[in-house]
Write a protein that holds these residues in place. Structure first.
Motif, PDB file in Angstrom:
ATOM      1  N   SER A  75      -2.091 -26.678  -9.331  1.00  0.00           N
ATOM      2  CA  SER A  75      -1.199 -27.711  -9.858  1.00  0.00           C
ATOM      3  C   SER A  75      -0.870 -28.703  -8.746  1.00  0.00           C
ATOM      4  CB  SER A  75       0.087 -27.083 -10.417  1.00  0.00           C
ATOM      5  OG  SER A  75       0.814 -26.434  -9.407  1.00  0.00           O
ATOM      6  N   ILE A  76      -0.632 -29.945  -9.126  1.00  0.00           N
ATOM      7  CA  ILE A  76      -0.323 -30.990  -8.159  1.00  0.00           C
ATOM      8  C   ILE A  76       1.198 -31.104  -8.061  1.00  0.00           C
ATOM      9  CG2 ILE A  76      -0.492 -33.459  -7.651  1.00  0.00           C
ATOM     10  CD1 ILE A  76      -3.136 -33.437  -9.214  1.00  0.00           C
ATOM     11  N   ASN A  77       1.689 -31.055  -6.845  1.00  0.00           N
ATOM     12  CA  ASN A  77       3.128 -31.145  -6.614  1.00  0.00           C
ATOM     13  C   ASN A  77       3.417 -32.267  -5.635  1.00  0.00           C
ATOM     14  OD1 ASN A  77       4.438 -28.571  -7.885  1.00  0.00           O
ATOM     15  ND2 ASN A  77       2.511 -27.917  -6.984  1.00  0.00           N
ATOM     16  N   GLY A  78       4.212 -33.224  -6.094  1.00  0.00           N
ATOM     17  CA  GLY A  78       4.643 -34.293  -5.206  1.00  0.00           C
ATOM     18  C   GLY A  78       5.897 -33.860  -4.465  1.00  0.00           C
ATOM     19  N   ASP A 117      -1.184 -29.348   2.950  1.00  0.00           N
ATOM     20  CA  ASP A 117      -2.265 -29.375   1.958  1.00  0.00           C
ATOM     21  C   ASP A 117      -1.808 -28.864   0.595  1.00  0.00           C
ATOM     22  OD1 ASP A 117      -1.977 -26.724   2.691  1.00  0.00           O
ATOM     23  OD2 ASP A 117      -4.127 -26.314   2.741  1.00  0.00           O
ATOM     24  N   ARG A 118      -0.501 -28.620   0.450  1.00  0.00           N
ATOM     25  CA  ARG A 118       0.016 -28.091  -0.812  1.00  0.00           C
ATOM     26  C   ARG A 118       0.818 -29.107  -1.617  1.00  0.00           C
ATOM     27  NH1 ARG A 118       2.829 -22.480   0.195  1.00  0.00           N
ATOM     28  NH2 ARG A 118       2.489 -22.314  -2.048  1.00  0.00           N
ATOM     29  N   VAL A 120       1.729 -33.580  -2.235  1.00  0.00           N
ATOM     30  CA  VAL A 120       1.411 -34.994  -2.025  1.00  0.00           C
ATOM     31  C   VAL A 120       2.739 -35.677  -1.722  1.00  0.00           C
ATOM     32  CG1 VAL A 120       0.545 -37.095  -3.106  1.00  0.00           C
ATOM     33  CG2 VAL A 120      -0.524 -34.891  -3.625  1.00  0.00           C
TER      34      VAL A 120
END
Length: 95
Positions: A19-22, A39-40, A42
């Motif tokens: 999943s993408i986490n900002g 790297d985990r 953005v």
């Protein structure tokens, strides 16, 4: 600001892999993002306003702040990190 990073690690560990986490650091936090988080997440664009970040998010998480109230009012799934007795707890914020 270590609590925001402790919270972020706990949140990321509870999420599905991939999943993408900002991440939007506290405005007065001038530290560098810890290497284990680089790297985990953005990082938010520095020119973006908090309202812009909230509008793009599927869910918003954070430490108690007015922005969490705005997120709830915007209809976003919103979570608050609470520390009690040196333990972190994540609670969902509701209207």
């Amino acid at each position: 600001f270590e609590i925001q990073y402790r919270f972020l690690r706990q949140w990321l560990d509870s999420q599905a892999s991939g999943s993408i986490n900002g991440f939007r650091p506290h405005p007065s936090d001038k530290t560098i993002l810890p290497p284990d988080l680089g790297d985990r997440v953005v990082l938010s664009e520095s020119a973006a306003t908090a309202c812009e970040d909230i509008s793009r998010a599927n869910a918003v998480i954070g430490i108690d702040s007015f922005l969490l109230d705005l997120s709830v009012e915007a209809g976003k799934k919103t979570f608050r990190c609470v520390e009690s007795k040196n333990q972190l707890r994540i609670e969902e914020c509701r209207r």
